[in-house]
Scaffold this motif. Structure first.
Motif, PDB file in Angstrom:
ATOM      1  N   ALA A   1     -31.779  45.425 -51.674  1.00 28.93           N
ATOM      2  CA  ALA A   1     -32.661  45.016 -50.579  1.00 28.93           C
ATOM      3  C   ALA A   1     -34.066  45.556 -50.782  1.00 28.93           C
ATOM      4  CB  ALA A   1     -32.098  45.487 -49.248  1.00 28.93           C
ATOM      5  N   THR A   2     -34.149  46.830 -51.218  1.00 28.46           N
ATOM      6  CA  THR A   2     -35.462  47.444 -51.456  1.00 28.46           C
ATOM      7  C   THR A   2     -36.201  46.723 -52.573  1.00 28.46           C
ATOM      8  OG1 THR A   2     -34.633  49.589 -50.742  1.00 28.46           O
ATOM      9  CG2 THR A   2     -36.653  49.570 -52.064  1.00 28.46           C
ATOM     10  N   LEU A   3     -35.481  46.412 -53.638  1.00 30.81           N
ATOM     11  CA  LEU A   3     -36.100  45.705 -54.759  1.00 30.81           C
ATOM     12  C   LEU A   3     -36.578  44.325 -54.332  1.00 30.81           C
ATOM     13  CD1 LEU A   3     -33.676  46.624 -57.703  1.00 30.81           C
ATOM     14  CD2 LEU A   3     -36.025  47.425 -57.351  1.00 30.81           C
ATOM     15  N   GLY A   4     -35.787  43.679 -53.437  1.00 29.62           N
ATOM     16  CA  GLY A   4     -36.194  42.362 -52.947  1.00 29.62           C
ATOM     17  C   GLY A   4     -37.491  42.439 -52.181  1.00 29.62           C
ATOM     18  N   VAL A   5     -37.639  43.450 -51.338  1.00 24.51           N
ATOM     19  CA  VAL A   5     -38.876  43.623 -50.569  1.00 24.51           C
ATOM     20  C   VAL A   5     -40.048  43.892 -51.500  1.00 24.51           C
ATOM     21  CG1 VAL A   5     -40.082  45.096 -48.912  1.00 24.51           C
ATOM     22  CG2 VAL A   5     -37.707  44.407 -48.490  1.00 24.51           C
ATOM     23  N   LEU A   6     -39.821  44.748 -52.493  1.00 21.00           N
ATOM     24  CA  LEU A   6     -40.885  45.049 -53.451  1.00 21.00           C
ATOM     25  C   LEU A   6     -41.297  43.818 -54.231  1.00 21.00           C
ATOM     26  CD1 LEU A   6     -39.662  48.503 -54.838  1.00 21.00           C
ATOM     27  CD2 LEU A   6     -41.616  48.070 -53.314  1.00 21.00           C
ATOM     28  N   ALA A   7     -40.306  43.011 -54.607  1.00 19.40           N
ATOM     29  CA  ALA A   7     -40.616  41.787 -55.367  1.00 19.40           C
ATOM     30  C   ALA A   7     -41.442  40.836 -54.533  1.00 19.40           C
ATOM     31  CB  ALA A   7     -39.322  41.111 -55.818  1.00 19.40           C
ATOM     32  N   ALA A   8     -41.044  40.683 -53.243  1.00 19.72           N
ATOM     33  CA  ALA A   8     -41.795  39.787 -52.360  1.00 19.72           C
ATOM     34  C   ALA A   8     -43.216  40.285 -52.166  1.00 19.72           C
ATOM     35  CB  ALA A   8     -41.088  39.663 -51.011  1.00 19.72           C
ATOM     36  N   THR A   9     -43.359  41.597 -52.003  1.00 20.64           N
ATOM     37  CA  THR A   9     -44.688  42.188 -51.836  1.00 20.64           C
ATOM     38  C   THR A   9     -45.532  41.964 -53.066  1.00 20.64           C
ATOM     39  OG1 THR A   9     -43.760  43.866 -50.388  1.00 20.64           O
ATOM     40  CG2 THR A   9     -45.933  44.314 -51.336  1.00 20.64           C
ATOM     41  N   SER A  10     -44.895  42.085 -54.253  1.00 17.78           N
ATOM     42  CA  SER A  10     -45.605  41.893 -55.513  1.00 17.78           C
ATOM     43  C   SER A  10     -46.121  40.475 -55.644  1.00 17.78           C
ATOM     44  CB  SER A  10     -44.679  42.226 -56.686  1.00 17.78           C
ATOM     45  OG  SER A  10     -45.308  41.963 -57.917  1.00 17.78           O
ATOM     46  N   VAL A  11     -45.268  39.496 -55.242  1.00 21.44           N
ATOM     47  CA  VAL A  11     -45.679  38.094 -55.322  1.00 21.44           C
ATOM     48  C   VAL A  11     -46.869  37.840 -54.421  1.00 21.44           C
ATOM     49  CG1 VAL A  11     -44.989  35.729 -54.783  1.00 21.44           C
ATOM     50  CG2 VAL A  11     -43.411  37.235 -56.008  1.00 21.44           C
ATOM     51  N   LEU A  12     -46.811  38.390 -53.174  1.00 25.26           N
ATOM     52  CA  LEU A  12     -47.910  38.200 -52.245  1.00 25.26           C
ATOM     53  C   LEU A  12     -49.178  38.846 -52.774  1.00 25.26           C
ATOM     54  CD1 LEU A  12     -46.077  38.840 -48.847  1.00 25.26           C
ATOM     55  CD2 LEU A  12     -46.916  36.649 -49.724  1.00 25.26           C
ATOM     56  N   ALA A  13     -49.050  40.023 -53.351  1.00 26.75           N
ATOM     57  CA  ALA A  13     -50.221  40.721 -53.874  1.00 26.75           C
ATOM     58  C   ALA A  13     -50.832  39.961 -55.038  1.00 26.75           C
ATOM     59  CB  ALA A  13     -49.839  42.128 -54.300  1.00 26.75           C
ATOM     60  N   ALA A  14     -50.002  39.186 -55.764  1.00 33.44           N
ATOM     61  CA  ALA A  14     -50.495  38.483 -56.939  1.00 33.44           C
ATOM     62  C   ALA A  14     -51.232  37.203 -56.588  1.00 33.44           C
ATOM     63  CB  ALA A  14     -49.325  38.154 -57.875  1.00 33.44           C
ATOM     64  N   ALA A  15     -51.125  36.749 -55.330  1.00 35.51           N
ATOM     65  CA  ALA A  15     -51.817  35.528 -54.938  1.00 35.51           C
ATOM     66  C   ALA A  15     -53.317  35.735 -55.100  1.00 35.51           C
ATOM     67  CB  ALA A  15     -51.485  35.177 -53.496  1.00 35.51           C
ATOM     68  N   PRO A  16     -54.028  34.791 -55.725  1.00 34.88           N
ATOM     69  CA  PRO A  16     -55.453  34.990 -55.994  1.00 34.88           C
ATOM     70  C   PRO A  16     -56.280  34.927 -54.728  1.00 34.88           C
ATOM     71  CG  PRO A  16     -54.819  32.752 -56.542  1.00 34.88           C
ATOM     72  CD  PRO A  16     -53.554  33.477 -56.195  1.00 34.88           C
ATOM     73  N   ALA A  17     -57.307  35.745 -54.678  1.00 34.50           N
ATOM     74  CA  ALA A  17     -58.234  35.698 -53.547  1.00 34.50           C
ATOM     75  C   ALA A  17     -59.218  34.549 -53.725  1.00 34.50           C
ATOM     76  CB  ALA A  17     -58.988  37.021 -53.428  1.00 34.50           C
ATOM     77  N   VAL A  18     -59.445  34.177 -54.998  1.00 30.52           N
ATOM     78  CA  VAL A  18     -60.406  33.126 -55.326  1.00 30.52           C
ATOM     79  C   VAL A  18     -59.813  32.215 -56.377  1.00 30.52           C
ATOM     80  CG1 VAL A  18     -62.718  32.600 -56.215  1.00 30.52           C
ATOM     81  CG2 VAL A  18     -62.360  34.650 -54.840  1.00 30.52           C
ATOM     82  N   VAL A  19     -59.961  30.911 -56.190  1.00 32.67           N
ATOM     83  CA  VAL A  19     -59.612  29.930 -57.208  1.00 32.67           C
ATOM     84  C   VAL A  19     -60.906  29.498 -57.880  1.00 32.67           C
ATOM     85  CG1 VAL A  19     -58.849  27.554 -57.571  1.00 32.67           C
ATOM     86  CG2 VAL A  19     -57.496  29.096 -56.156  1.00 32.67           C
ATOM     87  N   ARG A  20     -60.946  29.597 -59.197  1.00 28.82           N
ATOM     88  CA  ARG A  20     -62.163  29.315 -59.948  1.00 28.82           C
ATOM     89  C   ARG A  20     -62.024  27.977 -60.686  1.00 28.82           C
ATOM     90  NH1 ARG A  20     -61.454  34.519 -63.451  1.00 28.82           N
ATOM     91  NH2 ARG A  20     -59.422  33.470 -63.488  1.00 28.82           N
ATOM     92  N   ILE A  21     -62.928  27.064 -60.379  1.00 26.26           N
ATOM     93  CA  ILE A  21     -62.900  25.736 -60.990  1.00 26.26           C
ATOM     94  C   ILE A  21     -64.139  25.569 -61.870  1.00 26.26           C
ATOM     95  CG2 ILE A  21     -62.782  23.254 -60.591  1.00 26.26           C
ATOM     96  CD1 ILE A  21     -61.641  23.858 -57.811  1.00 26.26           C
ATOM     97  N   GLY A  22     -63.935  25.420 -63.149  1.00 25.67           N
ATOM     98  CA  GLY A  22     -65.044  25.214 -64.071  1.00 25.67           C
ATOM     99  C   GLY A  22     -65.422  23.747 -64.133  1.00 25.67           C
ATOM    100  N   VAL A  23     -66.704  23.469 -64.192  1.00 27.52           N
ATOM    101  CA  VAL A  23     -67.215  22.103 -64.240  1.00 27.52           C
ATOM    102  C   VAL A  23     -68.076  21.939 -65.478  1.00 27.52           C
ATOM    103  CG1 VAL A  23     -68.516  20.329 -63.019  1.00 27.52           C
ATOM    104  CG2 VAL A  23     -67.226  22.038 -61.718  1.00 27.52           C
ATOM    105  N   ALA A  24     -67.754  20.933 -66.286  1.00 34.23           N
ATOM    106  CA  ALA A  24     -68.413  20.754 -67.577  1.00 34.23           C
ATOM    107  C   ALA A  24     -69.739  20.009 -67.452  1.00 34.23           C
ATOM    108  CB  ALA A  24     -67.487  20.018 -68.532  1.00 34.23           C
TER     109      ALA A  24
END
Length: 355
Positions: free
Chosen positions: A12-35
């Protein structure tokens, strides 16, 4: 505590940590390059549904509920510069043309092509108003500006081939869009291969357009798209879906003939006048040019680009487009927006397919 209870608690603890890790990994900014080089402050661009999405803030609105910001990053160096940024993980998505993407794939860039954004686009050949150059065949030995490494180059090479020439027969000068226009206006070159930006110079009396590649057939057109890094697509499929859906929304609005005037006015914020867009899209339906579909024509064109790039020694090994396109996000967007049958589909030769 029994061993069984201890194991359950640990899991259960590992599951909570994994979920927290996924949320923390969500990007704050999406970067779109334009040619392309942006215009204004903040910079914008025109000429495609991706540009419409940026100008109407559709992508920002789609990601705002998740607390994710969108950063549009413009590259004066066009497709090659975008590839470098992708390789260095400086951007997540890219809007660019077919040839640069093929070159990136040939050099090991791991990307997925998500949808098209600006298709069946031709190139123009322009000369000074008093030039005696009347056709492509007259370019032999002349100083000709071409933006190498962009999706314009391959169309030009094929046009030259159709007229019994190659780049070796010309005195090619590698110039970006702005430098090409300046060189033509000042007669620093004898001719320029470029896009819709030439219409403004022609109206100003500084250039004369003598050739349009679309007149020779759709094999002399170029395609542009939105792609994403493999790793980003794998880690954030939900964000990829929202970005794709926002651009498909922009494609629908851009394809509506009732919006033609409003569309060109919107794109004029990019510094390209309304009159130039009117000339570029004259006698063409918006749906044909702003479709996001990955149909047999698109797949065939990208493979043709890859084959031509190898023939012209722009790449050293064959490139296959098999597995490169990832249509599931586009398909879902079309289903969600009820647009499955909105745009016409074309066969590999460019002929409309039966509904």
């Amino acid at each position: 505590m029994t061993l069984r209870s201890l194991l359950h608690s640990l899991i259960a603890t590992l599951g909570v940590l994994a979920a927290t890790s996924v949320l923390a990994a969500a990007p704050a900014v999406v970067r779109i390059g334009v040619a392309t080089q942006g215009y204004g402050d903040p910079p914008v661009f025109g000429g495609s549904p991706a540009a419409t999405a940026q100008l109407q803030h559709l992508t920002e609105d789609a990601l705002k509920p998740d607390g994710v910001k969108v950063e549009w990053i413009f590259f004066k160096g066009a497709g090659p510069a975008v590839n470098e940024a992708l390789a260095n993980r400086q951007i997540d998505f890219a809007y660019q043309g077919d040839l640069p993407a093929v070159l990136g794939r040939a050099n090991g860039l791991k990307t997925k092509l998500l949808l098209e954004s600006g298709v069946r686009t031709g190139v123009y050949l322009a000369v000074p108003p008093d030039s005696d150059i009347k056709s492509v065949k007259d370019l032999k030995g002349k100083r000709v500006a071409i933006f190498r490494g962009t999706n314009l180059q391959l169309v030009v090479d094929n046009v030259l081939k159709a007229n019994g020439l190659s780049e070796r027969d010309l005195r090619v000068i590698n110039l970006d869009d702005a430098a090409s226009q300046a060189a033509l206006a000042s007669k620093g070159v004898d001719a320029v291969f470029l896009d819709f930006k030439l219409f403004k110079l022609q109206r100003q009396g500084l250039a004369k357009i003598i050739y349009a590649s679309r007149d020779g057939g759709l094999q002399y057109t170029r395609q542009a798209h939105l792609l994403v890094l493999d790793d980003f697509e794998h880690d954030h499929p939900d964000i990829v879906q929202k970005v794709v859906t926002s651009v498909v929304q922009a494609s629908q609005w851009s394809s509506d003939e009732a919006n033609r005037g409003a569309l060109f006015t919107l794109w004029a914020k990019s510094g390209v006048p309304v009159e130039s867009w009117q000339s570029e899209y004259a006698n063409q339906t918006l749906k044909d040019r702003t479709s996001p579909l990955i149909d047999p024509f698109i797949v065939a064109r990208y493979q043709a680009v890859a084959d031509d790039a190898l023939r012209l020694n722009l790449i050293r090994q064959p490139v296959s487009v098999n597995g490169w396109f990832e249509p599931k996000y586009l398909d879902q967007a079309l289903k969600t927006l009820k647009l499955e049958n909105y745009w016409p589909r074309f066969d590999p030769s460019g002929k409309p397919l039966a509904s």
